[in-house]
Design an enzyme around this catalytic site. Structure first.
Site, PDB file in Angstrom:
ATOM      1  N   ASP A 171       0.833  -1.214   0.000  1.00 27.09           N
ATOM      2  CA  ASP A 171       0.000   0.000   0.000  1.00 27.09           C
ATOM      3  C   ASP A 171       0.865   1.260   0.000  1.00 27.09           C
ATOM      4  O   ASP A 171       0.658   2.176   0.790  1.00 27.09           O
ATOM      5  CB  ASP A 171      -0.953  -0.003   1.205  1.00 27.09           C
ATOM      6  CG  ASP A 171      -2.001   1.108   1.127  1.00 27.09           C
ATOM      7  OD1 ASP A 171      -2.356   1.497  -0.002  1.00 27.09           O
ATOM      8  OD2 ASP A 171      -2.456   1.571   2.184  1.00 27.09           O
ATOM      9  N   TYR A 212      -0.737  -7.930  -9.126  1.00 27.41           N
ATOM     10  CA  TYR A 212      -1.677  -7.072  -8.404  1.00 27.41           C
ATOM     11  C   TYR A 212      -2.910  -6.950  -9.297  1.00 27.41           C
ATOM     12  O   TYR A 212      -2.959  -6.135 -10.212  1.00 27.41           O
ATOM     13  CB  TYR A 212      -1.036  -5.714  -8.118  1.00 27.41           C
ATOM     14  CG  TYR A 212      -1.960  -4.729  -7.435  1.00 27.41           C
ATOM     15  CD1 TYR A 212      -2.811  -5.131  -6.411  1.00 27.41           C
ATOM     16  CD2 TYR A 212      -1.968  -3.388  -7.811  1.00 27.41           C
ATOM     17  CE1 TYR A 212      -3.654  -4.228  -5.784  1.00 27.41           C
ATOM     18  CE2 TYR A 212      -2.804  -2.473  -7.188  1.00 27.41           C
ATOM     19  CZ  TYR A 212      -3.646  -2.902  -6.179  1.00 27.41           C
ATOM     20  OH  TYR A 212      -4.486  -2.011  -5.564  1.00 27.41           O
ATOM     21  N   ASP A 251      -1.640 -10.013  -4.565  1.00 32.50           N
ATOM     22  CA  ASP A 251      -2.974  -9.549  -4.195  1.00 32.50           C
ATOM     23  C   ASP A 251      -3.885  -9.823  -5.381  1.00 32.50           C
ATOM     24  O   ASP A 251      -3.873  -9.087  -6.365  1.00 32.50           O
ATOM     25  CB  ASP A 251      -2.924  -8.056  -3.868  1.00 32.50           C
ATOM     26  CG  ASP A 251      -4.291  -7.481  -3.529  1.00 32.50           C
ATOM     27  OD1 ASP A 251      -5.280  -8.250  -3.525  1.00 32.50           O
ATOM     28  OD2 ASP A 251      -4.374  -6.263  -3.282  1.00 32.50           O
ATOM     29  N   ASN A 268      -7.134  -9.849  -5.257  1.00 30.69           N
ATOM     30  CA  ASN A 268      -8.319  -9.012  -5.108  1.00 30.69           C
ATOM     31  C   ASN A 268      -9.637  -9.765  -5.214  1.00 30.69           C
ATOM     32  O   ASN A 268     -10.589  -9.296  -5.854  1.00 30.69           O
ATOM     33  CB  ASN A 268      -8.272  -7.859  -6.123  1.00 30.69           C
ATOM     34  CG  ASN A 268      -7.966  -6.535  -5.450  1.00 30.69           C
ATOM     35  OD1 ASN A 268      -8.433  -6.280  -4.338  1.00 30.69           O
ATOM     36  ND2 ASN A 268      -7.176  -5.703  -6.104  1.00 30.69           N
ATOM     37  N   ASP A 304      -2.246  -2.037   4.988  1.00 29.66           N
ATOM     38  CA  ASP A 304      -3.581  -2.560   5.283  1.00 29.66           C
ATOM     39  C   ASP A 304      -3.686  -4.038   4.914  1.00 29.66           C
ATOM     40  O   ASP A 304      -4.704  -4.677   5.168  1.00 29.66           O
ATOM     41  CB  ASP A 304      -4.680  -1.742   4.599  1.00 29.66           C
ATOM     42  CG  ASP A 304      -4.460  -1.540   3.112  1.00 29.66           C
ATOM     43  OD1 ASP A 304      -3.433  -2.012   2.583  1.00 29.66           O
ATOM     44  OD2 ASP A 304      -5.313  -0.902   2.466  1.00 29.66           O
TER      45      ASP A 304
END
Length: 318
Positions: free
Chosen positions: A70, A171, A210, A212, A308
């Site tokens: 992040d 990502y 990540d 998502n 986060d």
């Protein structure tokens, strides 16, 4: 749409899915809403001791870590590098670096063992997206993106080929608040699946990052309230399932811990979500079937701070 603060300053929506608080009707109603969101009390995840041997008894020879930071510069200020030095991975994959290569923090030079460093970032969007791969061993080959112009403008994928496997760190695009990018996300999922299938046909594949999406209800704290939110829509979950089947790939954490609940890798900064463990499991190590005999452990380092997201770690005995 960007939101404006009190003085007109633009505040960009975060890329990660957020569980929005409901409007408070009364103190009693607020307490009820909180109980519904987090239960009678916070249930925290305890990372079990690391297993460093494969099912056949072979000792782990490779340690890979993945972390959505992040923002690389902010993560370093929050002592993220201290955790990396203590964890001592052989390969470190970073997502959402939000930093172009010509502006990388000098502190990265402190990672002397991870001297082979590769970065990808959007050419026209400073402070957005971006991935990095840092390795002790020099890869045989490194490439960027998935080979389609529509999907290679935001610095989301690095591919590193080693002797025994191909490592992809990604990502994956977020569908966005109000699902404004859900249609694009579905196109990405299809193109990414095709790309990975091609890689896996030539050499065993390790995909990390990540991604998502929370695949199943066990992978987030509040599934009922998030079925129409980015990261848990039927379309995204279906796309993830199709990825696992088509390539094929195995979710290493669920392979080892099929029924472990409250194991999350992302918590919104709002409403003290992390202290209450109201989270999502968005970060993964996915493995080709031929890599599974080498799988020792797949870890969620939920106590590591600096973002986060928390980091995840993979042990392989190759």
């Amino acid at each position: 749409m960007p939101k404006r603060g009190k003085k007109g300053a633009v505040v960009e929506d975060a890329e990660e899915p957020k569980t929005e608080p409901e409007a408070k009707k009364s103190k009693a109603g607020a307490k009820k809403n909180e109980k519904e969101a987090v239960g009678e009390g916070a249930v925290l995840y305890e990372d079990p001791p690391d297993q460093k041997t494969s099912p056949s008894g072979k000792s782990a020879t490779l340690k890979i870590c993945s972390w959505n930071v992040d923002g690389l510069r902010a993560w370093i200020k929050k002592k993220g590098l201290d955790w990396v030095k203590e964890e001592a991975p052989d390969i470190l994959c970073l997502q959402e670096t939000k930093c172009s290569e010509n502006k990388l923090p000098v502190e990265l030079q402190e990672l002397s063992g991870l001297s082979h460093q590769y970065w990808s970032a959007p050419s026209d969007k400073e402070g957005y997206s971006g991935v990095g791969l840092l390795s002790r061993q020099c890869p045989l080959k490194v490439s960027y993106g998935i080979g389609e112009e529509e999907h290679d403008q935001e610095g989301r994928v690095i591919v590193a080929e080693y002797d025994a496997f191909v490592l992809v760190t990604a990502y994956v695009p977020n569908a966005g608040r109000g699902l404004v990018r859900l249609e694009y996300r579905q196109r990405w999922d299809e193109a990414f699946r095709k790309f990975l299938k091609g890689l896996a046909s030539r050499k065993p594949l390790v995909l990390c990052g990540d991604l998502n999406v929370a695949h199943e209800e066990i992978d987030l704290r509040n599934p009922k309230g998030n079925k129409k939110n980015a990261g848990f829509t039927p379309q995204e979950r279906q796309g993830f399932g199709e990825l696992l089947q088509a390539v094929p790939l195995t979710d290493s954490f669920r392979h080892l811990y099929p029924n472990t609940a409250y194991a999350y890798t992302f918590w919104t900064y709002m409403m003290n979500a992390r202290s209450k463990n109201v989270g999502w499991r968005l970060d993964y190590f996915l493995l080709s079937q031929s890599v599974l005999p080498a799988l020792c452990d797949s870890k969620i380092r939920s106590k590591a701070l600096g973002s986060d997201h928390c980091p995840i770690t993979l042990y392989l005995a190759l």
